[in-house]
Design an enzyme around this catalytic site. Structure first.
Site, PDB file in Angstrom:
ATOM      1  N   ASN A 227       1.545   3.065  -2.611  1.00  0.00           N
ATOM      2  CA  ASN A 227       0.834   4.004  -3.499  1.00  0.00           C
ATOM      3  C   ASN A 227      -0.378   4.611  -2.787  1.00  0.00           C
ATOM      4  OD1 ASN A 227       1.902   4.133  -6.418  1.00  0.00           O
ATOM      5  ND2 ASN A 227       2.065   1.960  -5.897  1.00  0.00           N
TER       6      ASN A 227
ATOM      7  N   ASP B  24      -4.232  -5.796 -18.096  1.00  0.00           N
ATOM      8  CA  ASP B  24      -3.168  -4.809 -18.326  1.00  0.00           C
ATOM      9  C   ASP B  24      -3.238  -4.187 -19.717  1.00  0.00           C
ATOM     10  OD1 ASP B  24      -2.210  -5.145 -15.755  1.00  0.00           O
ATOM     11  OD2 ASP B  24      -0.851  -6.759 -16.329  1.00  0.00           O
TER      12      ASP B  24
ATOM     13  N   SER C 166       3.290   2.286 -15.606  1.00  0.00           N
ATOM     14  CA  SER C 166       2.207   2.809 -16.448  1.00  0.00           C
ATOM     15  C   SER C 166       0.934   2.917 -15.618  1.00  0.00           C
ATOM     16  CB  SER C 166       1.888   1.841 -17.597  1.00  0.00           C
ATOM     17  OG  SER C 166       3.036   1.483 -18.316  1.00  0.00           O
TER      18      SER C 166
ATOM     19  N   HIS D 201       0.704  -0.213 -13.036  1.00  0.00           N
ATOM     20  CA  HIS D 201       1.406  -1.460 -13.366  1.00  0.00           C
ATOM     21  C   HIS D 201       2.906  -1.167 -13.486  1.00  0.00           C
ATOM     22  CE1 HIS D 201       1.815  -5.495 -14.972  1.00  0.00           C
ATOM     23  NE2 HIS D 201       2.655  -4.990 -15.864  1.00  0.00           N
TER      24      HIS D 201
ATOM     25  N   ASN E 135      -5.574   1.605 -13.286  1.00  0.00           N
ATOM     26  CA  ASN E 135      -4.676   0.626 -12.669  1.00  0.00           C
ATOM     27  C   ASN E 135      -3.235   1.086 -12.843  1.00  0.00           C
ATOM     28  OD1 ASN E 135      -3.819  -2.019 -11.644  1.00  0.00           O
ATOM     29  ND2 ASN E 135      -3.211  -2.465 -13.746  1.00  0.00           N
TER      30      ASN E 135
ATOM     31  N   GLY F 108       0.779  -1.237   0.000  1.00  0.00           N
ATOM     32  CA  GLY F 108       0.000   0.000   0.000  1.00  0.00           C
ATOM     33  C   GLY F 108       0.807   1.280   0.000  1.00  0.00           C
TER      34      GLY F 108
ATOM     35  N   ILE G  11      -7.571 -10.338 -11.022  1.00  0.00           N
ATOM     36  CA  ILE G  11      -8.120  -9.953 -12.326  1.00  0.00           C
ATOM     37  C   ILE G  11      -9.621  -9.727 -12.158  1.00  0.00           C
ATOM     38  CG2 ILE G  11      -8.597 -10.820 -14.652  1.00  0.00           C
ATOM     39  CD1 ILE G  11      -5.891 -12.349 -14.393  1.00  0.00           C
TER      40      ILE G  11
ATOM     41  N   MET H 194      -4.117  -7.300  -6.959  1.00  0.00           N
ATOM     42  CA  MET H 194      -3.546  -8.452  -7.645  1.00  0.00           C
ATOM     43  C   MET H 194      -4.601  -9.469  -8.072  1.00  0.00           C
ATOM     44  SD  MET H 194      -0.631  -7.249  -7.779  1.00  0.00           S
ATOM     45  CE  MET H 194       0.711  -8.322  -8.221  1.00  0.00           C
TER      46      MET H 194
END
Ligand code: GAR
Length: 189
Positions: free
Chosen positions: A12, A143, A134, A107, A105, A10, A90, A88
């Protein structure tokens, strides 16, 4: 009004908390959702008094019900933008359609290179000279979706997973807030 989805440490998420607390960034973090009860992001949410909810896949009999709980939580908190910051799992096309053009998102690669969960390892094993991170809108494919912002750095001769991850994260902490601003402008017109 953002909802953050995170599975891990965490950092970010913490950057968003800090910028908001310092009045440097006009965001309202309505809720943190994590699928991992031991994750650092939950401790960070508690410390910052940010509402959080742990939604574990194992507690549901199907992925549909798991996602429904996440969707309902985001709707309950009236979020305008969903930010995947180290999420993490999908998500299904149903989930994406529920928040069309409202999910971003981050990445750790220069997409479209190195999609998936081993992006940093692959940049190293392929001897990439340049990699980075990105932020993109989330589409049905993993992604993919249109890019909002990227930041690049050189891979150093002695880099390993830890040193490279750390330098990528410094860039992530810059481009994620900028990308949220950009998405905010697009969403609010
Ligand atoms: C970040 O490096 C992010 O790019 C990556 O997980 C890390 C989370 O760090 N995301 C993915 O790999 C998604 N495919 P954090 O929990 O410290 O913010």
């Amino acid at each position: 009004k953002i909802g953050v989805l995170a599975s891990g440490e965490g950092t970010n998420f913490q950057e968003l908390i800090n910028l908001s607390a310092e009045n440097k960034f006009d965001i309202d973090i309505k809720v943190l959702i994590s699928n991992n009860e031991g994750a650092g992001c939950i401790k960070r949410a508690k410390k910052a008094n940010t509402p959080y909810k742990i939604i574990k896949r194992n507690n549901f009999t199907s992925n549909e019900l798991f996602e429904e709980e996440i969707i309902n939580t985001l709707i309950f908190h009236d979020v305008e933008l969903v930010v995947m910051a180290g999420w993490m799992k999908i998500v299904s096309s149903f989930f994406v359609s529920k928040f069309k053009d409202k999910i971003i998102n981050i990445h750790p690669s220069l997409l479209p290179s190195y999609k998936g969960s081993k992006a940093i390892e692959e940049a190293l094993s392929n001897n990439s000279k340049i990699t980075g991170c990105s932020v993109h809108f989330v589409d049905k494919e993993v992604d993919s979706g249109s890019l909002i912002m990227q930041a690049a750095l050189s891979v150093l001769k002695d880099d390993n997973f830890i040193t490279l991850s750390k330098r990528i994260q410094i860039l992530e902490h810059i481009i994620l807030p900028l990308s949220i601003s950009h998405a905010g402008f697009l969403i609010r017109g």
